[in-house]
Design a protein around this motif. Structure first.
Motif, PDB file in Angstrom:
ATOM      1  N   TYR A  64      10.341  40.243  33.954  1.00 12.76           N
ATOM      2  CA  TYR A  64      11.687  40.364  33.047  1.00 12.76           C
ATOM      3  C   TYR A  64      12.862  39.968  33.985  1.00 12.76           C
ATOM      4  CZ  TYR A  64      15.284  43.421  31.166  1.00 12.76           C
ATOM      5  OH  TYR A  64      16.472  43.755  30.702  1.00 12.76           O
ATOM      6  N   LYS A  65      13.700  39.159  33.268  1.00 15.63           N
ATOM      7  CA  LYS A  65      14.949  38.681  34.060  1.00 15.63           C
ATOM      8  C   LYS A  65      16.037  39.631  33.779  1.00 15.63           C
ATOM      9  CE  LYS A  65      12.711  34.869  34.579  1.00 15.63           C
ATOM     10  NZ  LYS A  65      11.247  35.202  33.862  1.00 15.63           N
ATOM     11  N   LEU A  66      16.512  39.955  34.746  1.00 14.73           N
ATOM     12  CA  LEU A  66      17.434  41.057  34.922  1.00 14.73           C
ATOM     13  C   LEU A  66      19.067  40.112  34.796  1.00 14.73           C
ATOM     14  CD1 LEU A  66      16.448  43.051  38.006  1.00 14.73           C
ATOM     15  CD2 LEU A  66      16.048  43.799  35.864  1.00 14.73           C
ATOM     16  N   SER A  67      19.880  40.861  33.924  1.00  9.52           N
ATOM     17  CA  SER A  67      21.221  40.430  33.785  1.00  9.52           C
ATOM     18  C   SER A  67      22.020  40.762  35.110  1.00  9.52           C
ATOM     19  CB  SER A  67      21.963  41.132  32.642  1.00  9.52           C
ATOM     20  OG  SER A  67      22.088  42.595  32.796  1.00  9.52           O
ATOM     21  N   ASP A  68      23.311  40.483  35.262  1.00  6.72           N
ATOM     22  CA  ASP A  68      24.019  40.359  36.539  1.00  6.72           C
ATOM     23  C   ASP A  68      24.198  41.786  36.735  1.00  6.72           C
ATOM     24  OD1 ASP A  68      24.055  37.757  37.080  1.00  6.72           O
ATOM     25  OD2 ASP A  68      26.099  37.359  36.903  1.00  6.72           O
ATOM     26  N   ASP A  69      24.818  42.842  35.672  1.00  3.13           N
ATOM     27  CA  ASP A  69      25.175  44.141  35.503  1.00  3.13           C
ATOM     28  C   ASP A  69      23.718  44.951  36.014  1.00  3.13           C
ATOM     29  OD1 ASP A  69      27.698  43.825  34.735  1.00  3.13           O
ATOM     30  OD2 ASP A  69      27.210  43.973  32.791  1.00  3.13           O
ATOM     31  N   GLU A  70      22.571  44.285  35.760  1.00  6.06           N
ATOM     32  CA  GLU A  70      21.261  45.258  35.867  1.00  6.06           C
ATOM     33  C   GLU A  70      20.940  44.886  37.463  1.00  6.06           C
ATOM     34  OE1 GLU A  70      18.865  45.202  31.604  1.00  6.06           O
ATOM     35  OE2 GLU A  70      18.929  43.524  32.839  1.00  6.06           O
ATOM     36  N   ILE A  71      21.029  43.585  38.024  1.00  8.15           N
ATOM     37  CA  ILE A  71      20.969  43.462  39.301  1.00  8.15           C
ATOM     38  C   ILE A  71      21.746  43.998  40.266  1.00  8.15           C
ATOM     39  CG2 ILE A  71      21.214  41.580  41.256  1.00  8.15           C
ATOM     40  CD1 ILE A  71      20.168  39.502  39.057  1.00  8.15           C
ATOM     41  N   ARG A 128      32.852  52.708  43.491  1.00  4.48           N
ATOM     42  CA  ARG A 128      31.904  52.045  42.589  1.00  4.48           C
ATOM     43  C   ARG A 128      32.514  50.554  42.229  1.00  4.48           C
ATOM     44  NH1 ARG A 128      27.518  51.244  39.459  1.00  4.48           N
ATOM     45  NH2 ARG A 128      27.996  50.263  37.495  1.00  4.48           N
ATOM     46  N   LYS A 129      33.688  50.648  41.792  1.00  4.17           N
ATOM     47  CA  LYS A 129      34.345  49.551  41.393  1.00  4.17           C
ATOM     48  C   LYS A 129      34.680  48.426  42.480  1.00  4.17           C
ATOM     49  CE  LYS A 129      37.361  51.951  37.734  1.00  4.17           C
ATOM     50  NZ  LYS A 129      38.574  52.363  37.242  1.00  4.17           N
ATOM     51  N   ILE A 130      35.056  49.177  43.737  1.00  2.00           N
ATOM     52  CA  ILE A 130      35.161  47.956  44.791  1.00  2.00           C
ATOM     53  C   ILE A 130      33.763  47.327  45.133  1.00  2.00           C
ATOM     54  CG2 ILE A 130      35.693  47.918  47.231  1.00  2.00           C
ATOM     55  CD1 ILE A 130      37.637  50.272  46.755  1.00  2.00           C
ATOM     56  N   ILE A 131      32.592  48.414  45.045  1.00  2.00           N
ATOM     57  CA  ILE A 131      31.337  47.652  45.244  1.00  2.00           C
ATOM     58  C   ILE A 131      30.691  46.843  44.211  1.00  2.00           C
ATOM     59  CG2 ILE A 131      28.834  48.475  45.357  1.00  2.00           C
ATOM     60  CD1 ILE A 131      29.665  51.196  46.905  1.00  2.00           C
ATOM     61  N   LEU A 132      31.149  46.873  42.913  1.00  2.00           N
ATOM     62  CA  LEU A 132      31.063  46.133  42.069  1.00  2.00           C
ATOM     63  C   LEU A 132      31.651  44.799  42.347  1.00  2.00           C
ATOM     64  CD1 LEU A 132      31.250  47.918  38.774  1.00  2.00           C
ATOM     65  CD2 LEU A 132      29.349  47.360  39.848  1.00  2.00           C
ATOM     66  N   THR A 133      32.723  44.609  42.783  1.00  3.15           N
ATOM     67  CA  THR A 133      33.673  43.664  43.037  1.00  3.15           C
ATOM     68  C   THR A 133      32.897  42.724  44.172  1.00  3.15           C
ATOM     69  OG1 THR A 133      35.774  44.436  42.387  1.00  3.15           O
ATOM     70  CG2 THR A 133      35.891  42.525  43.816  1.00  3.15           C
ATOM     71  N   ILE A 134      32.675  43.451  45.514  1.00  3.84           N
ATOM     72  CA  ILE A 134      31.957  42.914  46.316  1.00  3.84           C
ATOM     73  C   ILE A 134      30.631  42.057  45.789  1.00  3.84           C
ATOM     74  CG2 ILE A 134      30.895  43.245  48.576  1.00  3.84           C
ATOM     75  CD1 ILE A 134      32.759  45.429  48.987  1.00  3.84           C
ATOM     76  N   LEU A 135      29.851  42.991  45.190  1.00  3.05           N
ATOM     77  CA  LEU A 135      28.437  42.397  44.746  1.00  3.05           C
ATOM     78  C   LEU A 135      28.487  41.302  43.730  1.00  3.05           C
ATOM     79  CD1 LEU A 135      26.511  45.704  44.639  1.00  3.05           C
ATOM     80  CD2 LEU A 135      26.398  43.876  46.429  1.00  3.05           C
ATOM     81  N   LYS A 136      29.447  41.257  42.866  1.00  2.00           N
ATOM     82  CA  LYS A 136      29.642  40.092  41.977  1.00  2.00           C
ATOM     83  C   LYS A 136      30.260  38.889  42.776  1.00  2.00           C
ATOM     84  CE  LYS A 136      31.020  42.987  37.813  1.00  2.00           C
ATOM     85  NZ  LYS A 136      31.985  43.331  36.845  1.00  2.00           N
ATOM     86  N   GLN A 137      31.030  38.951  43.482  1.00  2.00           N
ATOM     87  CA  GLN A 137      31.513  37.856  44.493  1.00  2.00           C
ATOM     88  C   GLN A 137      30.219  37.257  45.191  1.00  2.00           C
ATOM     89  OE1 GLN A 137      34.525  39.506  46.774  1.00  2.00           O
ATOM     90  NE2 GLN A 137      36.115  39.127  45.220  1.00  2.00           N
ATOM     91  N   LEU A 138      29.371  38.156  45.775  1.00  2.00           N
ATOM     92  CA  LEU A 138      28.457  37.759  46.334  1.00  2.00           C
ATOM     93  C   LEU A 138      27.203  37.119  45.542  1.00  2.00           C
ATOM     94  CD1 LEU A 138      26.400  37.572  48.932  1.00  2.00           C
ATOM     95  CD2 LEU A 138      25.508  39.966  48.529  1.00  2.00           C
ATOM     96  N   ILE A 139      26.976  37.469  44.417  1.00  2.00           N
ATOM     97  CA  ILE A 139      26.064  36.672  43.304  1.00  2.00           C
ATOM     98  C   ILE A 139      26.793  35.391  42.924  1.00  2.00           C
ATOM     99  CG2 ILE A 139      25.177  36.840  40.969  1.00  2.00           C
ATOM    100  CD1 ILE A 139      24.803  39.888  41.362  1.00  2.00           C
ATOM    101  N   GLU A 140      27.983  35.434  42.503  1.00  2.00           N
ATOM    102  CA  GLU A 140      28.506  34.111  42.359  1.00  2.00           C
ATOM    103  C   GLU A 140      28.434  33.013  43.377  1.00  2.00           C
ATOM    104  OE1 GLU A 140      32.612  35.116  41.184  1.00  2.00           O
ATOM    105  OE2 GLU A 140      31.821  36.354  39.239  1.00  2.00           O
ATOM    106  N   LYS A 141      28.779  33.640  44.560  1.00  2.00           N
ATOM    107  CA  LYS A 141      28.672  32.703  45.898  1.00  2.00           C
ATOM    108  C   LYS A 141      27.434  32.167  46.077  1.00  2.00           C
ATOM    109  CE  LYS A 141      29.091  32.535  50.794  1.00  2.00           C
ATOM    110  NZ  LYS A 141      29.494  33.419  51.954  1.00  2.00           N
ATOM    111  N   ARG A 142      26.315  33.051  45.789  1.00  2.00           N
ATOM    112  CA  ARG A 142      24.768  32.460  45.891  1.00  2.00           C
ATOM    113  C   ARG A 142      24.585  31.382  44.818  1.00  2.00           C
ATOM    114  NH1 ARG A 142      20.487  35.834  48.152  1.00  2.00           N
ATOM    115  NH2 ARG A 142      21.444  36.619  50.085  1.00  2.00           N
ATOM    116  N   ARG A 143      25.100  31.422  43.431  1.00  2.00           N
ATOM    117  CA  ARG A 143      24.744  30.547  42.365  1.00  2.00           C
ATOM    118  C   ARG A 143      25.445  29.225  42.708  1.00  2.00           C
ATOM    119  NH1 ARG A 143      25.212  35.026  38.524  1.00  2.00           N
ATOM    120  NH2 ARG A 143      22.876  35.494  37.828  1.00  2.00           N
TER     121      ARG A 143
END
Length: 305
Positions: free
Chosen positions: A261-268, A224-239
């Motif tokens: 309803y606007k989701l936070s990054d953690d919720e996304i 889960r920690k590794i997946i969180l890192t991958i998805l956070k980087q993806l969201i930051e790249k999109r923004r």
């Protein structure tokens, strides 16, 4: 020699007595008035081993002994199991009227505290609305089905004249297809790192929540920690690049709809993990069995064609 045998017999009797006492204590602990019939197994472990080994047969055997509504102790949780369609329908229809869904602790820990299965009340309703918008009739017709069709044609294009492990291939198919729906452009670049960690995550949710080295639960938490890192980087790249995308991630990140309803990054991130998780096992198993039965019954395959 005789003394050794006596000691051995006494140790066996002692171990048997302790096991019997533990089983009896666990049964008495959950023998409260109003609970359905059933067995609870060992303290802490319950009947998890039998559940994981036997799969659907465990439920069938318990139903044969206790009826369609019985209790057990699975994945570290005391559990009431309903195999009655009418009762299940009542529970699902009245979820917002005092009935709160519960999930194994290992699943809640690994899927995340913000996933739709872990929240209740108004938050659950808002998240459900955001997710249901992803599979509206328009979205299905214009986006999901064309992408699935294109993906599947490419996925099976090199299967001719090869021995195929259908179980393994359908698992890959279910995961990669969902990932493409979520992050269309980036799905290919992140899949190689993402996929093995996701498989560990799935195994972790179906284990006892005991955080010890070497356990599936510990591996699931690390994945889960590794997946969180991958998805956070993806969201930051999109923004950062502000490019336009037409996929699930783009919709979840969108702030254009004032009524949603606007989701936070953690919720996304937790919703993405939940989408991948919820479709993985069901789609892969159903696809595998469809291939098997169509192969075994060529007349049905010809009728479909």
């Amino acid at each position: 020699m005789a003394l050794f045998m006596v000691v051995l017999v006494l140790l066996f009797i002692l171990a048997l007595s302790i096991c019997t006492a533990l089983l009896r204590w666990n049964e008495l602990k959950f023998s409260k008035k109003g609970l359905p019939p059933g067995t609870m197994g060992w303290p802490i472990f319950g009947e998890t081993t039998e559940f994981l080994k036997q799969g659907p047969n465990f439920m069938k055997n318990q139903r044969a002994r206790y009826g369609s509504f019985f209790k057990s102790h699975i994945l570290g949780c005391p559990t009431a199991v309903s195999m009655d369609p009418e009762l299940n329908r009542y529970i699902l229809m009245n979820e917002a009227k005092g009935l709160v869904p519960g999930y194994p602790q290992s699943m809640l820990d690994i899927l995340g505290k913000c996933n739709i299965a872990a929240v209740h009340g108004s938050t659950h309703k808002q998240m459900r609305g955001a997710l249901l918008a992803l599979i509206s009739p328009t979205m299905i017709k214009q986006q999901l089905l064309p992408k699935i069709d294109e993906f599947m044609r490419n996925f099976v294009s090199d299967w001719d004249n090869k021995i195929i492990d259908i179980q393994e291939k359908t698992k890959q198919m279910a995961f990669l297809s969902s990932l493409k729906q979520i992050a269309s452009v980036e799905s290919t670049s992140i899949a190689q790192e993402f996929m093995p960690e996701f498989f560990k995550l799935v195994l972790g949710t179906l284990s006892l929540p005991i955080d010890l080295p070497g356990t599936n639960y510990r591996r699931g938490l690390k994945a889960r920690k590794i997946i969180l890192t991958i998805l956070k980087q993806l969201i930051e790249k999109r923004r950062g690049n502000q490019e336009s995308h037409k996929d699930m991630l783009a919709y979840l990140m969108s702030k254009d709809d004032n009524n949603r309803y606007k989701l936070s990054d953690d919720e996304i991130i937790d919703q993405i993990i939940t989408i991948l998780y919820s479709g993985y096992e069901t789609v892969s198993t159903t696809s595998m069995m469809a291939v098997k039965y169509l192969h075994d019954h060529p007349s049905i395959l010809e009728e479909l064609r």
